[in-house]
Structure formats: C-alpha cells, structure tokens
Design an enzyme around this catalytic site. Structure first.
Site, PDB file in Angstrom:
ATOM      1  N   ARG A  59       0.806  -1.226   0.000  1.00  0.00           N
ATOM      2  CA  ARG A  59       0.000   0.000   0.000  1.00  0.00           C
ATOM      3  C   ARG A  59       0.837   1.273   0.000  1.00  0.00           C
ATOM      4  NH1 ARG A  59      -5.088  -0.788   3.830  1.00  0.00           N
ATOM      5  NH2 ARG A  59      -3.469  -0.800   5.400  1.00  0.00           N
ATOM      6  N   GLU A  96       5.196 -11.039  13.780  1.00  0.00           N
ATOM      7  CA  GLU A  96       4.594 -11.509  15.028  1.00  0.00           C
ATOM      8  C   GLU A  96       4.795 -13.015  15.184  1.00  0.00           C
ATOM      9  OE1 GLU A  96       0.278 -11.356  17.297  1.00  0.00           O
ATOM     10  OE2 GLU A  96       0.556 -10.289  15.412  1.00  0.00           O
TER      11      GLU A  96
END
Length: 171
Positions: A59, A96
C-alpha cells in the site's frame, strides 16, 4: 470536505480474528478525499528536498508515486523477497509469528540521496525499520518517514526514533 479519517473503513477480524484492519480504499475512490490526502501529506513534507520516495509493499505503492511526482523525485519500491526482477539487497525482519524478507534494487538509491520513506500505516514499526536499514545500507539519507495512518497504541515510532516520523491520522 469531511475529515480524511471518515473515509477510512474499519474491517473487524481481518485478515485474522482480533485484528481491526484500516481499509483506505474508500479514500482512494473519492477524488476530493484523495486530493486532500496528498495535499496534507505534502504539507508534512514541507520544503524538504527529496531525491527518492521509497514506498513499502504494497500500500506504500498507492500514494508514494503520487508524492514522488509532486516532489519531482524518483519512486523506489521495497518489496517482499522474490518480487523484484533485478539485483537486490535484502534484509530479514521479525514478524509476530516468524520472519520475512524485504528487498530493494541495488541501483535504486545513490549515496547521499535524500529519501522520504512512505507507507500507508505505521503499526509495530518492524517493516519500516527494515526499509530504513536497506536505504541506509545503500548510502541514502532518510529525511522523513511519512505515513497516512499511525496505530499509536503499537508504539511503532519507537523503532523509528532516529528519524523524523510524521503521520496524518493516529488511532
């Protein structure tokens, strides 16, 4: 014109349960909102001299080239491993749950280039920090890290404390 953040839609449990995704597509679909967003991002940049705008996949590719055009600068994509066709520099970073790799073309940034790093969202800061490392490895000077949205509760700016970090919207 409404506030820019009114054009950002929150999608709960996307891409996985517990995550509230900030969807910027309504903002991109509205010409006035898009124009205003670009103008405000340009205000964050001010009169900084920029040679290259580096956008982070994917993005960061949406507004980054627009900013580059307005700044009379080049646009450089930073992509995930295996997506760039020419010789690259790569850096591994932690996710993560696991690791990933970002790459940049070896000839994209020249030593001494003034660089604006742009992405749509600053979350934990890991991806942006990795992109900064790649830019500096090539001799680029990061003059600003620029984001549409900052998820302030994730403290991503701590990983970017050595840089001028600017965001239009904070959540």
């Amino acid at each position: 014109m409404k506030n820019i953040d009114s054009f950002i839609r929150e999608i709960t449990d996307f891409p996985k349960p517990g995550i509230n995704y900030k969807d910027i597509t309504p903002l991109l679909q509205d010409p006035a909102a898009l124009r205003e967003t670009v103008a405000r991002l340009m205000d964050l940049i001010g009169d900084l001299k920029i040679d290259k705008v580096v956008g982070i996949e994917s993005r960061g590719f949406l507004l980054g080239p627009i900013l580059a055009e307005k700044l009379n600068a080049g646009f450089v994509p930073v992509r995930k491993s295996g997506k760039l066709p020419y010789k690259t520099y790569a850096e591994v970073y932690d996710l993560e749950y696991g690791k990933d790799i970002l790459e940049i073309h070896q000839d994209a940034i020249k030593k001494g280039d003034s660089v604006l790093l742009h992405d749509d969202v600053l979350a934990t800061g890991g991806t942006a920090r990795t992109a900064c490392n790649l830019i500096e490895k090539m001799g680029g000077k990061i003059v600003q890290c620029n984001f549409l949205i900052e998820l302030t509760y994730l403290n991503g700016e701590l990983k970017l404390r050595d840089y001028d970090v600017r965001s239009l919207i904070g959540y």
